[in-house]
Motif scaffolding. Structure first.
Motif, PDB file in Angstrom:
ATOM      1  N   TYR A  76     -16.322 -50.326  -2.332  1.00 38.59           N
ATOM      2  CA  TYR A  76     -14.979 -50.318  -2.913  1.00 38.59           C
ATOM      3  C   TYR A  76     -14.407 -51.725  -2.949  1.00 38.59           C
ATOM      4  O   TYR A  76     -14.263 -52.385  -1.918  1.00 38.59           O
ATOM      5  N   ARG A  97      -8.390 -54.898 -10.300  1.00 39.59           N
ATOM      6  CA  ARG A  97      -8.210 -54.254 -11.599  1.00 39.59           C
ATOM      7  C   ARG A  97      -7.865 -55.287 -12.660  1.00 39.59           C
ATOM      8  O   ARG A  97      -7.262 -56.322 -12.362  1.00 39.59           O
ATOM      9  N   ASP A 132      -6.325 -45.661  -5.129  1.00 40.96           N
ATOM     10  CA  ASP A 132      -7.770 -45.599  -5.312  1.00 40.96           C
ATOM     11  C   ASP A 132      -8.428 -44.670  -4.292  1.00 40.96           C
ATOM     12  O   ASP A 132      -9.327 -43.890  -4.639  1.00 40.96           O
ATOM     13  N   PHE A 170     -15.565 -48.454  -8.606  1.00 42.37           N
ATOM     14  CA  PHE A 170     -14.908 -48.746  -9.882  1.00 42.37           C
ATOM     15  C   PHE A 170     -15.536 -49.973 -10.536  1.00 42.37           C
ATOM     16  O   PHE A 170     -15.902 -50.932  -9.850  1.00 42.37           O
ATOM     17  N   GLY A 211     -19.781 -49.258 -11.710  1.00 40.01           N
ATOM     18  CA  GLY A 211     -18.882 -48.281 -11.114  1.00 40.01           C
ATOM     19  C   GLY A 211     -19.196 -46.844 -11.506  1.00 40.01           C
ATOM     20  O   GLY A 211     -19.695 -46.563 -12.601  1.00 40.01           O
ATOM     21  N   PHE A 227     -16.633 -44.976 -11.735  1.00 41.09           N
ATOM     22  CA  PHE A 227     -15.462 -44.856 -12.601  1.00 41.09           C
ATOM     23  C   PHE A 227     -15.332 -46.152 -13.395  1.00 41.09           C
ATOM     24  O   PHE A 227     -15.695 -47.227 -12.904  1.00 41.09           O
ATOM     25  N   ARG A 259     -10.249 -46.271 -14.305  1.00 36.70           N
ATOM     26  CA  ARG A 259     -10.328 -45.228 -13.263  1.00 36.70           C
ATOM     27  C   ARG A 259     -10.699 -43.865 -13.837  1.00 36.70           C
ATOM     28  O   ARG A 259     -10.337 -42.831 -13.295  1.00 36.70           O
TER      29      ARG A 259
END
Length: 535
Positions: free
Chosen positions: A42, A46, A66, A275, A292, A294, A298
């Motif tokens: 993680y 962003r 998140d 992500f 990711g 996602f 997201r």
């Protein structure tokens, strides 16, 4: 005008729709064996957020959001540092009943990593139940920033200060070369197995045998030592490496196959990553940003139990392709003497629209900065102009050598220059620049197939149609040099990338087509410097 072309256009339209339907077809894959993953890497960055911005501190609310999204698929996250607000991950995970593989980023400078060590020890003492283990350093040996002995001393220091399990993480090949003191210092070895990045890449369909081999080698070298797979995964976009192809389907296939194997062999693992991270595209090329589960917005890329599509939005992409192709045809308004010529022009226009759609899709995936986006937009305009002028048969190739076009471009020649000649100059020089980049520094560069497919086919077909493919041009020294660059780069890229990389081989084919389109430069006029098109 389009009404008169309805008959020739219909098969071309159906062909475009069929092409996108094929690309977007759902692929049946083995379902995941369990609904929860052991752990997921993680990083919270962003958009334009990046760890290279040392003033950036991630808001705790962003991390909490998140973790709420990740909670249904995992009870563990791996973080790589304790600065820039990432330390908030530990108490926030604890509130949600999750654990953290707590990373300490070890680089070359002690002044940077010492505060992280201090913070990690404090977190371990304040939240011991929330920390699954502490990872002191990530791929430090790979980067050559510290010795194995230094890392062993740091591992021992953290272990003594916290009483928690402590490890170090690196690619399995670098663990093989690590000093024994480091192996003995860690409670378990955290190894990275990333088939895409191996020196001998493996396709997603052959990754389990590769995984078995890597684990077998580590167990043979260090019998009885506990292993954890600290990073494994597959990219969903980017350039191919041999027959290792990044795509959503390949990513889902690898992760599902891995889960089946991990469950059967009781492996502890961590997937990279939760992500997509746009900032990695600047560091590792386009592929770096698409590991990711996602995407950057997201949104889940695929379902763990249902068929998977690389282009679930294919009807929209087909509609865009048709709009671009029909628009180019409407602007060009080409003349067709019979239905066969109209059919050929219809297919040329709609295939061109499809290639421009693929080009725009690639531009969206690879750009890093606003300047990159502007360049990609100009390349799209380039493709549109070549397509329109090609449909009109208004591209001037043989009568304006590169030297004349270049002199005009830098204002050394004030005589009028046809748009087709200037466009030809820009395309050929651009393709040559990219070819040289791929020949000399290819690891993180992709293959712009759609960008140069339209010019390559247009230049070659129109010159052949005009009967001037091998016609003499005025001197043509620049064309001869450029054609040698194309041929040399094509040969080297094909050899270096290997016979399994279809992306590389396709781009080499485009380079050879561009070289052939200026083949006339190798014949000098026998009696006159004037250019006379073949009858």
């Amino acid at each position: 005008m389009l009404m008169k072309w309805a008959g020739p256009l219909l098969p071309a339209i159906l062909g475009v729709i069929g092409f996108w339907a094929f690309l977007g077809r759902p692929v049946e894959l083995p379902p995941a064996p369990e609904p929860k993953l052991h752990c997921v890497s993680y990083t919270p960055f962003r958009g334009d957020q990046t760890p290279y911005d040392r003033s950036l501190v991630i808001p705790p609310e962003q991390i909490a959001e998140d973790l709420d999204q990740l909670k249904p698929i995992t009870d563990c996250v791996r973080i790589y540092a304790t600065d820039q607000g990432l330390d908030a991950t530990v108490p926030l995970a604890e509130e949600r009943g999750m654990q953290v593989l707590l990373g300490i980023w070890i680089g070359a400078e002690a002044a940077i990593y010492e505060p992280q060590i201090t913070r990690a020890i404090a977190l371990a003492k304040a939240h011991p139940k929330a920390i699954k283990a502490i990872i002191v350093g990530n791929e430090v040996l790979l980067r050559g920033e510290q010795s194995g002995e230094t890392l062993a001393a740091l591992v021992t220091r953290v272990k003594q200060a916290t009483g928690l399990p402590v490890t170090y993480a690196d690619v399995w090949g670098f663990w093989q070369k690590a000093p024994r003191v480091l192996v003995d210092a860690v409670d378990f070895m955290t190894i990275h197995i990333l088939p895409y990045w191996e020196d001998d890449p493996a396709p997603s369909t052959m990754t389990v045998p590769h995984l078995e081999f890597a684990l077998g080698e580590m167990q043979r070298l260090y019998p009885g030592k506990k292993l954890m797979i600290g990073e494994t995964g597959w990219p969903s976009a980017g350039r191919a490496r041999e027959d290792a192809i990044p795509s959503i389907v390949d990513q889902a296939r690898y992760l599902r196959d891995f889960l089946v194997y991990a469950k059967a062999h009781d492996l502890d693992y961590n997937f990279i990553e939760a992500f997509d991270q746009p900032w990695k595209r600047a560091q590792e090329g386009a592929v770096g940003g698409y590991w990711g589960l996602f995407d950057g917005n997201r949104h889940a890329k695929f379902d763990w139990f249902k068929p998977v599509s690389n282009h679930p939005d294919w009807p929209m992409l087909a509609a865009i392709s048709l709009a671009l192709g029909l628009g180019a045809l409407g602007i060009a308004r080409p003349r067709a003497d019979d239905w066969r010529e109209a059919l050929a022009l219809s297919f040329a226009a709609l295939v061109g629209g499809t290639l421009m759609t693929l080009q725009a899709e690639r531009a969206h995936l690879i750009y890093v900065t606003t300047a990159d986006l502007a360049v990609e937009a100009l390349l799209l305009v380039q493709s549109a102009l070549v397509l329109i002028l090609g449909l009109r048969r208004n591209l001037d190739f043989a009568t304006a050598p590169l030297a004349s076009a270049a002199r005009w471009l830098i204002a050394l020649d004030t005589r009028p220059l046809p748009m087709g000649a200037l466009l030809r100059l820009i395309v050929l020089l651009g393709a040559g620049t990219i070819a040289l980049g791929l020949a000399f520094d290819s690891r993180y560069r992709g293959f712009p197939l759609a960008t140069y497919a339209i010019p390559a086919f247009a230049f070659l077909l129109l010159q052949a149609r005009a009967g001037r493919l091998l016609a003499p041009v005025i001197d043509g020294r620049e064309e001869r040099v450029l054609s040698l660059v194309y041929m040399g780069c094509a040969g080297f890229i094909a050899w270096y990338e290997g016979p399994l990389n279809w992306q590389a081989l396709s781009f080499c084919a485009l380079l050879l087509m561009l070289a052939l389109s200026i083949a006339g430069a190798w014949r000098r006029p026998a009696r006159s410097l004037s250019v006379v098109p073949a009858a």
